[in-house]
Write a protein that holds these residues in place. Structure first.
Motif, mmCIF file in Angstrom:
data_model
loop_
_atom_site.group_PDB
_atom_site.id
_atom_site.type_symbol
_atom_site.label_atom_id
_atom_site.label_comp_id
_atom_site.label_asym_id
_atom_site.label_seq_id
_atom_site.Cartn_x
_atom_site.Cartn_y
_atom_site.Cartn_z
ATOM 1 N N LYS A 233 0.800 -1.231 0.000
ATOM 2 C CA LYS A 233 0.000 0.000 0.000
ATOM 3 C C LYS A 233 0.837 1.290 0.000
ATOM 4 O O LYS A 233 0.665 2.171 0.864
ATOM 5 C CB LYS A 233 -0.958 0.012 1.191
ATOM 6 C CG LYS A 233 -1.865 -1.215 1.279
ATOM 7 C CD LYS A 233 -2.767 -1.147 2.503
ATOM 8 C CE LYS A 233 -3.565 -2.420 2.690
ATOM 9 N NZ LYS A 233 -4.568 -2.626 1.653
ATOM 10 N N GLU A 235 0.614 3.887 -1.621
ATOM 11 C CA GLU A 235 -0.176 5.104 -1.769
ATOM 12 C C GLU A 235 -0.521 5.718 -0.410
ATOM 13 O O GLU A 235 -0.711 6.939 -0.303
ATOM 14 C CB GLU A 235 -1.454 4.816 -2.571
ATOM 15 C CG GLU A 235 -2.487 3.949 -1.886
ATOM 16 C CD GLU A 235 -2.211 2.450 -1.943
ATOM 17 O OE1 GLU A 235 -3.045 1.684 -1.426
ATOM 18 O OE2 GLU A 235 -1.167 2.048 -2.523
ATOM 19 N N ALA A 238 2.457 7.739 0.535
ATOM 20 C CA ALA A 238 2.499 8.944 -0.301
ATOM 21 C C ALA A 238 1.541 10.003 0.228
ATOM 22 O O ALA A 238 1.891 11.191 0.310
ATOM 23 C CB ALA A 238 2.163 8.578 -1.750
#
Length: 280
Positions: A233, A235, A238
């Motif tokens: 994961k 993201e 981020a």
């Protein structure tokens, strides 16, 4: 046994060693590897720690990581600890993702794991002290940390927890939010119990959400990694870094999986990136 040399081999002009010592943190013998590049007598070299992933020992990256040429070029010491305590008397689990080889870089609070599974204390406190004593060329005022998968989780959390110690932090395919993935939920429940607030101290995304800060991070992730969606994961990291103002370089590498073929392909990039930030 307090400290012993298991093996040494010349490589790229330097010395690749494997060492064993009696750990007070885990109460067991622990094995780790150190590559020391060729250097002038009395020189001090920066240190890059590498934390390995599930099922691994020090040997996986030592044999397959392809870091020595880059470390020799940039004059960086490379240290690879084990991922858990070992021994017949150490608690274990039949699954690959818990117990031996799966210490998750936490200090366990739940029996029977709390007796030996103290990898946070081992990596943060005990092993650096041993390095300082046994490797006088190691400059512990210039340290970076990296790791893969579970070890990427370790590198991120230990680095975030110790921003004054680690000038540079990177990771290969890290478990960025163990509280939100099956690997992490299993490990954190087993080692720490059901209190999810306690989990947050070992979850990079949660730590950033809770206010911990570093200037920048480098993460490489293969887009053909079988664990990408369910376990890794990126993201989430981020988003957390964006909200916190942390400069994250997240490189999604086309066609690469979760293996050491992936890690070794970008290892020299990471060594060079750390070396730039570890200059005297």
């Amino acid at each position: 046994m307090s400290f012993e040399t298991v093996s040494t081999n010349k490589a790229h002009g330097g010395v690749q060693g494997v060492y064993r010592h009696s750990s007070t943190a885990t109460g067991t013998p622990m094995t780790f590897s150190v590559f020391v590049p060729d250097h002038a007598e009395g020189a001090k070299l920066p240190v890059l720690w590498y934390l390995s992933g599930l099922t691994c020992t020090h040997a996986n990256v030592t044999e397959k990581g392809e870091y020595r040429a880059a470390c020799a070029e940039h004059g960086v010491i490379f240290i690879a600890p084990d991922t858990s305590p070992r021994g017949d008397d150490v608690a274990d689990d039949e699954a690959y993702d818990f117990g031996k080889g799966a210490g998750f870089y936490v200090d366990a609070t739940q029996a029977p794991w709390s007796a030996s599974y103290r990898m946070r204390s081992y990596i943060e406190d005990e092993l650096p002290g041993l390095i300082l004593r046994e490797f006088p060329m190691a400059d512990l005022s210039r340290q970076g940390i990296t790791g893969h998968s579970m070890g990427g989780h370790g590198a991120l959390t230990i680095g975030l927890r110790n921003p004054d110690r680690f000038r540079s932090i990177s990771a290969f395919a890290p478990i960025v939010a163990p509280s939100l993935c099956p690997w992490g939920q299993k490990a954190l429940t087993g080692y720490l119990g059901d209190d999810r607030e306690a989990w947050r101290r070992y979850d990079a995304v949660a730590m950033i959400e809770d206010g911990l800060r570093v200037a920048e991070l480098l993460v490489d992730q293969g887009d053909a990694d079988a664990f990408l969606t369910e376990q890794l994961k990126p993201e989430l990291l981020a988003a957390a870094c964006r909200d916190a103002g942390i400069d994250l370089t997240l490189r999604m590498q086309p066609g690469y999986d979760h293996s050491y073929y992936f890690i070794s392909s970008f290892m020299s990039d990471h060594v060079a990136w750390h070396a730039e930030r570890l200059k005297a």
